[in-house]
Design a protein around this motif. Sequence first.
Motif, PDB file in Angstrom:
ATOM      1  N   VAL A   1       0.802  -1.220   0.000  1.00 49.06           N
ATOM      2  CA  VAL A   1       0.000   0.000   0.000  1.00 49.06           C
ATOM      3  C   VAL A   1       0.843   1.282   0.000  1.00 49.06           C
ATOM      4  O   VAL A   1       0.336   2.347  -0.353  1.00 49.06           O
ATOM      5  N   PHE A   2       2.089   1.201   0.427  1.00 46.31           N
ATOM      6  CA  PHE A   2       2.977   2.366   0.377  1.00 46.31           C
ATOM      7  C   PHE A   2       4.370   1.904  -0.016  1.00 46.31           C
ATOM      8  O   PHE A   2       4.843   0.863   0.440  1.00 46.31           O
ATOM      9  N   VAL A   3       5.033   2.720  -0.836  1.00 46.38           N
ATOM     10  CA  VAL A   3       6.432   2.484  -1.163  1.00 46.38           C
ATOM     11  C   VAL A   3       7.160   3.791  -0.916  1.00 46.38           C
ATOM     12  O   VAL A   3       6.742   4.841  -1.410  1.00 46.38           O
ATOM     13  N   GLN A   4       8.225   3.741  -0.129  1.00 49.50           N
ATOM     14  CA  GLN A   4       9.016   4.943   0.132  1.00 49.50           C
ATOM     15  C   GLN A   4      10.414   4.718  -0.417  1.00 49.50           C
ATOM     16  O   GLN A   4      11.082   3.742  -0.059  1.00 49.50           O
TER      17      GLN A   4
ATOM     18  N   GLU B   1      11.361   1.786   2.123  1.00 51.01           N
ATOM     19  CA  GLU B   1      10.440   0.863   2.792  1.00 51.01           C
ATOM     20  C   GLU B   1       9.339   0.445   1.835  1.00 51.01           C
ATOM     21  O   GLU B   1       8.878   1.239   1.014  1.00 51.01           O
TER      22      GLU B   1
ATOM     23  N   GLU C   1       5.598  -1.098   2.362  1.00 52.44           N
ATOM     24  CA  GLU C   1       4.642  -1.371   3.438  1.00 52.44           C
ATOM     25  C   GLU C   1       3.384  -2.005   2.868  1.00 52.44           C
ATOM     26  O   GLU C   1       2.815  -1.530   1.892  1.00 52.44           O
ATOM     27  N   SER C   2       2.961  -3.088   3.512  1.00 58.94           N
ATOM     28  CA  SER C   2       1.736  -3.766   3.101  1.00 58.94           C
ATOM     29  C   SER C   2       0.678  -3.548   4.161  1.00 58.94           C
ATOM     30  O   SER C   2       0.923  -2.905   5.189  1.00 58.94           O
TER      31      SER C   2
ATOM     32  N   SER D   1       2.385  -5.457   7.226  1.00 64.00           N
ATOM     33  CA  SER D   1       3.720  -5.233   7.785  1.00 64.00           C
ATOM     34  C   SER D   1       4.521  -4.294   6.906  1.00 64.00           C
ATOM     35  O   SER D   1       4.100  -3.921   5.815  1.00 64.00           O
ATOM     36  N   VAL D   2       5.691  -3.924   7.414  1.00 61.22           N
ATOM     37  CA  VAL D   2       6.562  -3.038   6.666  1.00 61.22           C
ATOM     38  C   VAL D   2       7.915  -3.713   6.552  1.00 61.22           C
ATOM     39  O   VAL D   2       8.351  -4.415   7.459  1.00 61.22           O
TER      40      VAL D   2
ATOM     41  N   THR E   1       3.887   5.640  -6.457  1.00 62.31           N
ATOM     42  CA  THR E   1       3.205   6.500  -5.486  1.00 62.31           C
ATOM     43  C   THR E   1       1.699   6.307  -5.581  1.00 62.31           C
ATOM     44  O   THR E   1       1.015   6.163  -4.571  1.00 62.31           O
TER      45      THR E   1
ATOM     46  N   ARG F   1       2.219   9.037   4.593  1.00 55.59           N
ATOM     47  CA  ARG F   1       2.761   7.692   4.409  1.00 55.59           C
ATOM     48  C   ARG F   1       3.225   7.165   5.739  1.00 55.59           C
ATOM     49  O   ARG F   1       3.499   7.914   6.651  1.00 55.59           O
TER      50      ARG F   1
ATOM     51  N   ARG G   1       1.605   1.424  13.768  1.00 51.57           N
ATOM     52  CA  ARG G   1       1.505  -0.006  14.110  1.00 51.57           C
ATOM     53  C   ARG G   1       1.481  -0.170  15.627  1.00 51.57           C
ATOM     54  O   ARG G   1       1.961   0.720  16.347  1.00 51.57           O
TER      55      ARG G   1
ATOM     56  N   PHE H   1      -3.589  -0.241   7.394  1.00 50.06           N
ATOM     57  CA  PHE H   1      -4.035   0.536   6.244  1.00 50.06           C
ATOM     58  C   PHE H   1      -5.539   0.328   6.116  1.00 50.06           C
ATOM     59  O   PHE H   1      -6.006  -0.812   6.154  1.00 50.06           O
TER      60      PHE H   1
ATOM     61  N   ARG I   1       8.824   4.532  13.391  1.00 54.62           N
ATOM     62  CA  ARG I   1      10.240   4.191  13.217  1.00 54.62           C
ATOM     63  C   ARG I   1      11.144   5.427  13.224  1.00 54.62           C
ATOM     64  O   ARG I   1      11.979   5.612  12.346  1.00 54.62           O
TER      65      ARG I   1
END
Lengths: 134, 373
Positions: free
Chosen positions: A44-47, A63, A65-66, A69-70, A89, B299, B303, B324, B354
């Motif tokens: 769901v997110f990509v950094q 990172e 992130e699903s 988890s990340v 994005t 973003r 957690r 999410f 983090r």
Amino acid sequence: MAFPDDRRYTDQHEWVQVQGAAGSPTVVRIGITDHAQDALGDIVFVQLPDVGESVTAGAAIGEVESTKSVSDVYAPLSGVVAARNDALTDAPETVNSDPYGEGWLVEVTVEDGDGDPTAALLDAAAYQALVEHS
Amino acid sequence: MTARTSPLHDRHVAAGAKLADFGGWSMPIEYAGGGVLSEHTAVRTGVGLFDVSHLGTATVRGPGAAAFVDSCLTNDLGRIGPGQAQYTLCCIPDGEDRAGGVVDDLIVYLHADDDVLLVPNAANAAAVLARLADAAPAGVTVTDRHTEVAVFALQGPRSAEVLAGVGLPGQQLSYMSFAETPGAGGDEVTVCRTGYTGEHGYELLVAADRAGALWDAVLAAGEPEQIRPCGLGSRDTLRTEMGYPLHGHELSADITPNQARSGWAVGWRKPAFWGRAALLAEKEAGPARTLWGLRAPGRGIPRPGMAVLDAAGERIGEVTSGTFSPTLRTGIALALLDRTAGVGDGSEVAVDVRGRPQPVQVVKPPFVESHVR
């Protein structure tokens, strides 16, 4: 589970593919493997790092992130970020649907060394063995 | 310890489910060809079927069984009649360490004054049953039926059509009421208008040896509605969007119903239930912390365990659940915030994701409108 043999792999479940001809400098494209995206689930997110940023082999550069988890993305090689996949994005799920193609993460210019800088990484058979025996 | 498995385990494996441990049970997180997002969406817009057989089942039977349960668990069984179910809490009794803390949250099915069925969480079933068995008066018997009974959750706006398609009763049931198919000797199926998703839905209780056939029948009847088998991954995103507590996160031996805003499930006027004195005293004084929702527009998803920070960067609480939100397309979380921080609906705070403070907005759950009634 796919393990294409046109690229190299790391034990951190990333793939690295030389773009064009290897030389000095060499541009490599980096992504996460089919196994990695499957283990993460819906992404769901990509950094990702900025273009021009220096990255060091083994250091976290981003990172993924699903829903559940990340996971850190590690630089497989040292170099300078030459491009990043900004399409992720708005469509991070591309990493799930096409991890080895449109779901690539960044390209890094590797300055030093002669020949193929990815040669020391795992080949497809070695990475497959790692996944299947872990 | 070997993980216990559902009566449907072989079907889950055949369906390519990813399995994970839930309270000692190996259960599906998501199915092949699905994933949390598509399974979540199926429940919000169509219908999904969950295997929740890791949930415990136990009967309490004998003269005065319901009155006995009512004297232990928090909610007021006098509010419901036979054929109705109720959400309730099993708290730590007064006189014990952490009195008023929550052993488990569970559903009670009131069959008759002398016949009650309990559905506790997998990890806590043994503790709840042990406490009840110890306290039970002569003639009242607590029987663990965990492995004898399978539990399904059929959830979503199209769930009534699927229920009708499979020939089960219950389309006319009001919220938290249940019906049984005719049967004897464990043949019957119990259908209850309940769930953990915020959508119109049902939970089905069926004998373990008949569970496979019923699972197949429900999926077949749901084909016209494009039913999906759904794993516990989407069950978690669905319940988090509703702000429903999950034991071990928003409720625990260290988190009371007052703190978790679960006081609505406490029969305050009852003369007795476990933890009554401690909980009344805390309610009177005001709990030191309370549960809030957090919306994370940027973003980085909050957690569980992450610190919540005020504008000055001081810690004012902790995230208990975070994920999410597939509906809102943003991070959402539940968090226990200190009363002294003085935050409320609309406050801007931050979560330490983090090492990076991520701005979040304090909101009152649910995050998404409820459709259970």
